[in-house]
Write a protein that holds these residues in place. Structure first.
Motif, PDB file in Angstrom:
ATOM      1  N   ASP A  93     -45.509  -0.673  33.178  1.00 24.16           N
ATOM      2  CA  ASP A  93     -46.198  -1.196  32.172  1.00 24.16           C
ATOM      3  C   ASP A  93     -47.361  -0.756  31.713  1.00 24.16           C
ATOM      4  O   ASP A  93     -48.018  -1.267  30.814  1.00 24.16           O
ATOM      5  N   GLY A  94     -47.926  -0.177  32.629  1.00 23.89           N
ATOM      6  CA  GLY A  94     -49.515   0.609  32.372  1.00 23.89           C
ATOM      7  C   GLY A  94     -49.490   1.591  31.295  1.00 23.89           C
ATOM      8  O   GLY A  94     -48.393   2.062  30.943  1.00 23.89           O
ATOM      9  N   ASP A  95     -50.466   1.328  30.364  1.00 22.96           N
ATOM     10  CA  ASP A  95     -50.610   2.142  28.948  1.00 22.96           C
ATOM     11  C   ASP A  95     -51.485   3.545  29.429  1.00 22.96           C
ATOM     12  O   ASP A  95     -51.885   4.094  28.366  1.00 22.96           O
ATOM     13  N   PHE A  96     -51.719   3.559  30.834  1.00 19.43           N
ATOM     14  CA  PHE A  96     -52.600   4.920  31.016  1.00 19.43           C
ATOM     15  C   PHE A  96     -51.768   5.771  31.956  1.00 19.43           C
ATOM     16  O   PHE A  96     -50.711   5.515  32.561  1.00 19.43           O
ATOM     17  N   LEU A  97     -52.290   7.171  31.678  1.00 18.89           N
ATOM     18  CA  LEU A  97     -51.580   8.028  32.345  1.00 18.89           C
ATOM     19  C   LEU A  97     -51.779   8.158  34.018  1.00 18.89           C
ATOM     20  O   LEU A  97     -52.919   7.758  34.442  1.00 18.89           O
ATOM     21  N   THR A  98     -50.758   8.343  34.728  1.00 19.42           N
ATOM     22  CA  THR A  98     -51.008   8.254  36.244  1.00 19.42           C
ATOM     23  C   THR A  98     -50.644   9.557  36.760  1.00 19.42           C
ATOM     24  O   THR A  98     -49.780  10.447  36.235  1.00 19.42           O
ATOM     25  N   ARG A  99     -51.398  10.121  37.904  1.00 18.38           N
ATOM     26  CA  ARG A  99     -51.220  11.250  38.773  1.00 18.38           C
ATOM     27  C   ARG A  99     -51.547  10.944  40.131  1.00 18.38           C
ATOM     28  O   ARG A  99     -52.392  10.027  40.536  1.00 18.38           O
ATOM     29  N   ASP A 100     -50.861  11.563  41.019  1.00 18.78           N
ATOM     30  CA  ASP A 100     -51.221  11.673  42.373  1.00 18.78           C
ATOM     31  C   ASP A 100     -50.997  12.846  43.033  1.00 18.78           C
ATOM     32  O   ASP A 100     -50.123  13.292  43.720  1.00 18.78           O
ATOM     33  N   LEU A 101     -51.697  13.922  42.720  1.00 17.84           N
ATOM     34  CA  LEU A 101     -51.613  15.256  43.011  1.00 17.84           C
ATOM     35  C   LEU A 101     -51.670  15.558  44.456  1.00 17.84           C
ATOM     36  O   LEU A 101     -52.387  14.864  45.237  1.00 17.84           O
ATOM     37  N   GLY A 102     -50.440  16.078  44.851  1.00 17.21           N
ATOM     38  CA  GLY A 102     -50.563  16.510  46.399  1.00 17.21           C
ATOM     39  C   GLY A 102     -49.949  15.403  47.170  1.00 17.21           C
ATOM     40  O   GLY A 102     -49.693  15.291  48.351  1.00 17.21           O
ATOM     41  N   ARG A 103     -49.541  14.305  46.416  1.00 17.93           N
ATOM     42  CA  ARG A 103     -49.072  12.766  47.307  1.00 17.93           C
ATOM     43  C   ARG A 103     -49.839  12.495  48.237  1.00 17.93           C
ATOM     44  O   ARG A 103     -49.606  13.108  49.447  1.00 17.93           O
ATOM     45  N   ARG A 104     -51.167  11.924  48.046  1.00 22.00           N
ATOM     46  CA  ARG A 104     -52.100  11.785  49.265  1.00 22.00           C
ATOM     47  C   ARG A 104     -51.724  10.846  50.272  1.00 22.00           C
ATOM     48  O   ARG A 104     -52.081  11.036  51.394  1.00 22.00           O
ATOM     49  N   SER A 105     -50.696   9.979  50.227  1.00 23.71           N
ATOM     50  CA  SER A 105     -49.906   9.140  51.150  1.00 23.71           C
ATOM     51  C   SER A 105     -49.060   9.948  52.096  1.00 23.71           C
ATOM     52  O   SER A 105     -49.130   9.619  53.238  1.00 23.71           O
ATOM     53  N   ASP A 106     -48.786  11.134  51.672  1.00 27.19           N
ATOM     54  CA  ASP A 106     -47.862  11.896  52.885  1.00 27.19           C
ATOM     55  C   ASP A 106     -47.709  13.413  51.914  1.00 27.19           C
ATOM     56  O   ASP A 106     -46.978  13.758  51.377  1.00 27.19           O
ATOM     57  N   PRO A 107     -48.987  14.149  52.458  1.00 31.58           N
ATOM     58  CA  PRO A 107     -49.167  15.358  51.390  1.00 31.58           C
ATOM     59  C   PRO A 107     -48.040  16.317  51.490  1.00 31.58           C
ATOM     60  O   PRO A 107     -47.412  16.740  52.451  1.00 31.58           O
TER      61      PRO A 107
ATOM     62  N   GLY B 190     -47.181  10.348  39.863  1.00 28.93           N
ATOM     63  CA  GLY B 190     -47.219   9.466  38.749  1.00 28.93           C
ATOM     64  C   GLY B 190     -46.409   9.705  37.738  1.00 28.93           C
ATOM     65  O   GLY B 190     -45.256   9.778  37.771  1.00 28.93           O
ATOM     66  N   HIS B 191     -46.537   9.851  36.232  1.00 26.35           N
ATOM     67  CA  HIS B 191     -45.617  10.017  35.247  1.00 26.35           C
ATOM     68  C   HIS B 191     -44.824  11.151  35.420  1.00 26.35           C
ATOM     69  O   HIS B 191     -43.668  11.299  34.926  1.00 26.35           O
ATOM     70  N   MET B 192     -45.403  12.318  35.940  1.00 24.92           N
ATOM     71  CA  MET B 192     -44.467  13.535  36.060  1.00 24.92           C
ATOM     72  C   MET B 192     -43.350  13.201  37.133  1.00 24.92           C
ATOM     73  O   MET B 192     -42.282  13.938  36.777  1.00 24.92           O
ATOM     74  N   LEU B 193     -43.328  12.187  37.862  1.00 30.89           N
ATOM     75  CA  LEU B 193     -42.092  11.897  38.924  1.00 30.89           C
ATOM     76  C   LEU B 193     -40.835  11.367  37.812  1.00 30.89           C
ATOM     77  O   LEU B 193     -39.748  11.352  38.271  1.00 30.89           O
ATOM     78  N   GLY B 194     -40.983  10.724  37.031  1.00 28.85           N
ATOM     79  CA  GLY B 194     -39.877   9.948  36.455  1.00 28.85           C
ATOM     80  C   GLY B 194     -39.683  10.301  34.844  1.00 28.85           C
ATOM     81  O   GLY B 194     -40.002  11.250  34.453  1.00 28.85           O
ATOM     82  N   GLY B 195     -38.962   9.386  34.316  1.00 24.20           N
ATOM     83  CA  GLY B 195     -38.285   9.384  33.011  1.00 24.20           C
ATOM     84  C   GLY B 195     -39.266   9.858  31.935  1.00 24.20           C
ATOM     85  O   GLY B 195     -39.181  10.427  30.860  1.00 24.20           O
ATOM     86  N   GLY B 196     -40.528   9.375  32.173  1.00 24.98           N
ATOM     87  CA  GLY B 196     -41.760   9.728  31.128  1.00 24.98           C
ATOM     88  C   GLY B 196     -42.639  10.807  31.597  1.00 24.98           C
ATOM     89  O   GLY B 196     -43.973  11.124  31.068  1.00 24.98           O
ATOM     90  N   SER B 197     -42.070  11.899  32.146  1.00 27.12           N
ATOM     91  CA  SER B 197     -42.872  12.976  32.629  1.00 27.12           C
ATOM     92  C   SER B 197     -43.513  13.701  31.448  1.00 27.12           C
ATOM     93  O   SER B 197     -44.768  14.363  31.428  1.00 27.12           O
TER      94      SER B 197
END
Lengths: 289, 130
Positions: free
Chosen positions: A135-149, A208-215
């Motif tokens: 639902d967020g209208d902002f672009l998301t990223r999690d470069l390198g997956r910080r929780s599990d690099p 972030g968005h690159m993972l899913g339908g809205g890449s």
């Protein structure tokens, strides 16, 4: 006139600005979000009993070549000096790379909600995400997956794909054990973070968005796919005696893939374009390698 | 740290009912537990009868479904805090969610938990399936 696609790390400051400005103009006109929607609509998984043209399928490469050409054509209507740059992720491997600077892609998402805070595609700078499953209208990223690099794909992943002498093999999907297409797309039977190679792994690494339908909401989508497209050209040069696309003929009634994949001279929706039409780009563009 | 998982009472009762029905060889009598899309020769049964639990503070619910009730082509109706989560099926029988096209899971429950992990603490689903 044949134009040139260049490595993003060779663009001058002015060239970066022109590329970004053309993208922003398409976004303001509503055209950018049509590309987002098309990509969402054509994501059909290979366990789904219907035609799939974009992913987990032999047309993964020609479909995205045509998709990039449409985008590039739109960009060049905004500014005819602009082309889609490519991101060689075997070399520019860090969130500190100039790719992620404020005058090109902007930086990583912040930790709390992965919202991109810097650069032209940050919400605060006017980039509003409209087509997404969150639902967020902002672009998301999690470069390198910080929780599990994890790391970006390496030169070894590319070599592993390039070594294949056959374009694609049965069953022509994400479980194909050989073939250049599936190896470059990046599906494997491995577990943990070893499961993602090349193209798929880049989507996972950006997150972030690159993972899913809205890449496509993340413009880095185009830079990744331009490099994937370059690698397809390179594979053709390396294997001039291999069939440049398979299958040559559509699967017949009774085959599990009947009417689910596109053969060399059949149309790839939403276009009338065939894989055959996309086998060479030399009259349209070239890559500066 | 492993996240707390709480199964709702309703689900526990449901599971007991299913187990009892299985013992009597009467699973087929339960509507909605039919193997989705089996008639189309697609990968086998979903392997579990549906779920309703709280995972990392989010309520995730899912059940096999057909027709208009299906969220995506995966043969299941899955929600996170009441919002539909589109699932897709891969050729190897595993499940992908619309939030993450690259990680496949053995079951719809695992895919729903994976989607919650990906949503993190600050995002919710838009309700858009595709």
């Amino acid at each position: 006139m044949v134009y040139t696609r260049r490595n993003q790390n060779t663009l001058s400051r002015a060239e970066r600005r022109r590329f970004v400005d053309a993208v922003l103009r398409l976004k303001r006109r509503g055209e950018y979000d049509e590309f987002v929607r098309t990509h969402i609509d054509f994501y059909v998984s290979d366990g789904d009993d219907r035609l799939r043209v974009a992913h987990m399928t032999p047309t993964f490469l020609p479909w995205h070549r045509r998709f990039l050409l449409d985008f590039e054509r739109a960009l060049r209507r905004m500014d005819d000096g602009v082309t889609v740059p490519y991101w060689d992720w075997t070399k520019d491997r860090s969130p500190a790379a100039s790719l992620w600077s404020e005058d090109l892609m902007g930086g990583n998402g912040r930790r709390s909600d992965r919202r991109v805070m810097t650069g032209p595609f940050a919400r605060r700078n006017g980039w509003v995400v409209k087509e997404a499953v969150t639902d967020g209208d902002f672009l998301t990223r999690d470069l390198g997956r910080r929780s599990d690099p994890l790391e970006l794909p390496t030169h070894r992943d590319v070599t592993w794909a390039m070594a294949e002498t056959v374009y694609d093999v049965e069953p022509w999907d994400s479980t194909s054990r050989r073939g250049f297409r599936n190896r470059l797309e990046g599906w494997t039977e491995e577990s943990g973070s070893a499961r993602w190679r090349s193209h798929n792994r880049v989507h996972r690494w950006v997150g972030g968005h690159m993972l899913g339908g809205g890449s496509v909401n993340d413009p880095v989508f185009w830079l990744n796919h331009a490099f994937v497209d370059l690698l397809w050209s390179r594979w053709q040069r390396l294997h001039p005696d291999s069939a440049p696309y398979l299958p040559a003929k559509p699967p017949t009634l009774g085959d599990a893939q009947y009417r689910r994949i596109v053969a060399r001279r059949e149309a790839m929706p939403p276009w009338r374009t065939t894989p055959q039409d996309m086998l060479s780009h030399k009259t349209i563009y070239r890559y500066a390698e | 740290m492993s996240p707390a998982i709480r199964v709702h009472r309703l689900t526990r009762r449901h599971l007991i009912a299913v187990a009892a029905a299985a013992a009597l060889g009467a699973v087929g009598a339960f509507r909605g537990l039919r193997e989705p899309r089996a008639e189309e020769g697609l990968p086998g049964p979903p392997g579990e009868p549906g779920f309703d639990e709280t995972y990392r503070g989010r309520r995730i619910q899912g059940e096999p479904a057909t027709g208009a009730a299906v969220h995506g082509p995966g043969g299941w109706r899955v929600t996170v805090d009441g919002k539909p989560l589109g699932l897709m099926r891969r050729a190897d029988g595993s499940y992908l969610s619309m939030l993450d096209h690259y990680q496949s899971y053995a079951t719809p429950l695992a895919a729903a938990r994976g989607a919650v992990d990906e949503l993190g603490a600050h995002q919710t689903l838009s309700g858009r399936l595709h």
